[in-house]
Scaffold this motif. Sequence first.
Motif, PDB file in Angstrom:
ATOM      1  N   THR A 243       7.343  16.541   0.644  1.00  0.00           N
ATOM      2  CA  THR A 243       8.334  15.609   0.114  1.00  0.00           C
ATOM      3  C   THR A 243       8.169  14.274   0.831  1.00  0.00           C
ATOM      4  O   THR A 243       7.406  14.159   1.795  1.00  0.00           O
ATOM      5  N   LEU A 244       8.908  13.279   0.374  1.00  0.00           N
ATOM      6  CA  LEU A 244       8.843  11.953   1.000  1.00  0.00           C
ATOM      7  C   LEU A 244       9.222  11.999   2.474  1.00  0.00           C
ATOM      8  O   LEU A 244       8.739  11.199   3.271  1.00  0.00           O
ATOM      9  N   SER A 245      10.073  12.928   2.857  1.00  0.00           N
ATOM     10  CA  SER A 245      10.506  12.984   4.256  1.00  0.00           C
ATOM     11  C   SER A 245       9.411  13.505   5.193  1.00  0.00           C
ATOM     12  O   SER A 245       9.435  13.208   6.384  1.00  0.00           O
TER      13      SER A 245
ATOM     14  N   PRO B  32       5.932  12.825   5.384  1.00  0.00           N
ATOM     15  CA  PRO B  32       5.157  11.760   6.024  1.00  0.00           C
ATOM     16  C   PRO B  32       6.029  10.792   6.813  1.00  0.00           C
ATOM     17  O   PRO B  32       5.576  10.207   7.796  1.00  0.00           O
ATOM     18  N   ALA B  33       7.288  10.653   6.418  1.00  0.00           N
ATOM     19  CA  ALA B  33       8.192   9.750   7.143  1.00  0.00           C
ATOM     20  C   ALA B  33       8.402  10.220   8.577  1.00  0.00           C
ATOM     21  O   ALA B  33       8.682   9.414   9.460  1.00  0.00           O
TER      22      ALA B  33
ATOM     23  N   CYS C   8      -0.391   7.354   5.605  1.00  0.00           N
ATOM     24  CA  CYS C   8       0.954   7.925   5.572  1.00  0.00           C
ATOM     25  C   CYS C   8       1.836   7.145   4.592  1.00  0.00           C
ATOM     26  O   CYS C   8       2.532   7.737   3.764  1.00  0.00           O
TER      27      CYS C   8
ATOM     28  N   CYS D 199       0.600   7.745   1.123  1.00  0.00           N
ATOM     29  CA  CYS D 199       1.050   9.075   0.711  1.00  0.00           C
ATOM     30  C   CYS D 199       2.476   9.013   0.177  1.00  0.00           C
ATOM     31  O   CYS D 199       2.781   9.588  -0.871  1.00  0.00           O
ATOM     32  N   MET D 200       3.343   8.316   0.896  1.00  0.00           N
ATOM     33  CA  MET D 200       4.730   8.203   0.459  1.00  0.00           C
ATOM     34  C   MET D 200       4.830   7.492  -0.892  1.00  0.00           C
ATOM     35  O   MET D 200       5.599   7.897  -1.762  1.00  0.00           O
TER      36      MET D 200
ATOM     37  N   PHE E 138       6.153   9.102  -4.283  1.00  0.00           N
ATOM     38  CA  PHE E 138       7.257   8.428  -4.969  1.00  0.00           C
ATOM     39  C   PHE E 138       6.974   8.267  -6.459  1.00  0.00           C
ATOM     40  O   PHE E 138       7.872   8.393  -7.283  1.00  0.00           O
TER      41      PHE E 138
ATOM     42  N   GLY F  12      -0.767  13.070  -3.019  1.00  0.00           N
ATOM     43  CA  GLY F  12       0.030  12.913  -1.809  1.00  0.00           C
ATOM     44  C   GLY F  12      -0.421  13.871  -0.717  1.00  0.00           C
ATOM     45  O   GLY F  12      -0.515  13.495   0.449  1.00  0.00           O
TER      46      GLY F  12
ATOM     47  N   PHE G  65      -1.863  12.757   2.839  1.00  0.00           N
ATOM     48  CA  PHE G  65      -1.174  13.205   4.047  1.00  0.00           C
ATOM     49  C   PHE G  65      -2.145  13.948   4.960  1.00  0.00           C
ATOM     50  O   PHE G  65      -2.117  13.776   6.180  1.00  0.00           O
TER      51      PHE G  65
END
Length: 141
Positions: free
Chosen positions: A12-14, A16-17, A84, A87-88, A92, A99, A103
């Motif tokens: 999920t987006l979180s 790579p964050a 990173c 990837c986000m 998205f 992605g 990642f």
Amino acid sequence: MTPDTQPAAELTLSSPALLFPAISLLLLAYTNRFLALASLIRDLEPKYRGSHDRSLGAQIDNLRRRVLLIRNMQIAGVASLFFCVLCMLVLFIGAPLAGKVLFTASLLLMLLSLALSLRELQISVGALSLQLQDLADRDRA
């Protein structure tokens, strides 16, 4: 699905964050190491020009290798951050397979950066050991 297999990890987006703080702190540490070496090189250069001491020449060569390693550590770290963020962006817009690839590339680049950092630390400790041995030898003489 058999009991021995696990479902594939969802990206999920979180995910790579989570790397952002780690990458940022590593890049800051790398920059501090680079600045410390640059200062040391600037201090040693006039001493070497005045004396052409072999020991100083060896130290400068060692510092040159370390600066190149730090440059490569920074490049790998920045590339990791770049992948990173990419990837986000890809996650998205709804492309989970791309992605995952990005990642994975980001993680591999971070591993490369850390491996280079480990090598630079080994060289640094080796140089300090030689200098301490030189001081001990001078004290005995």
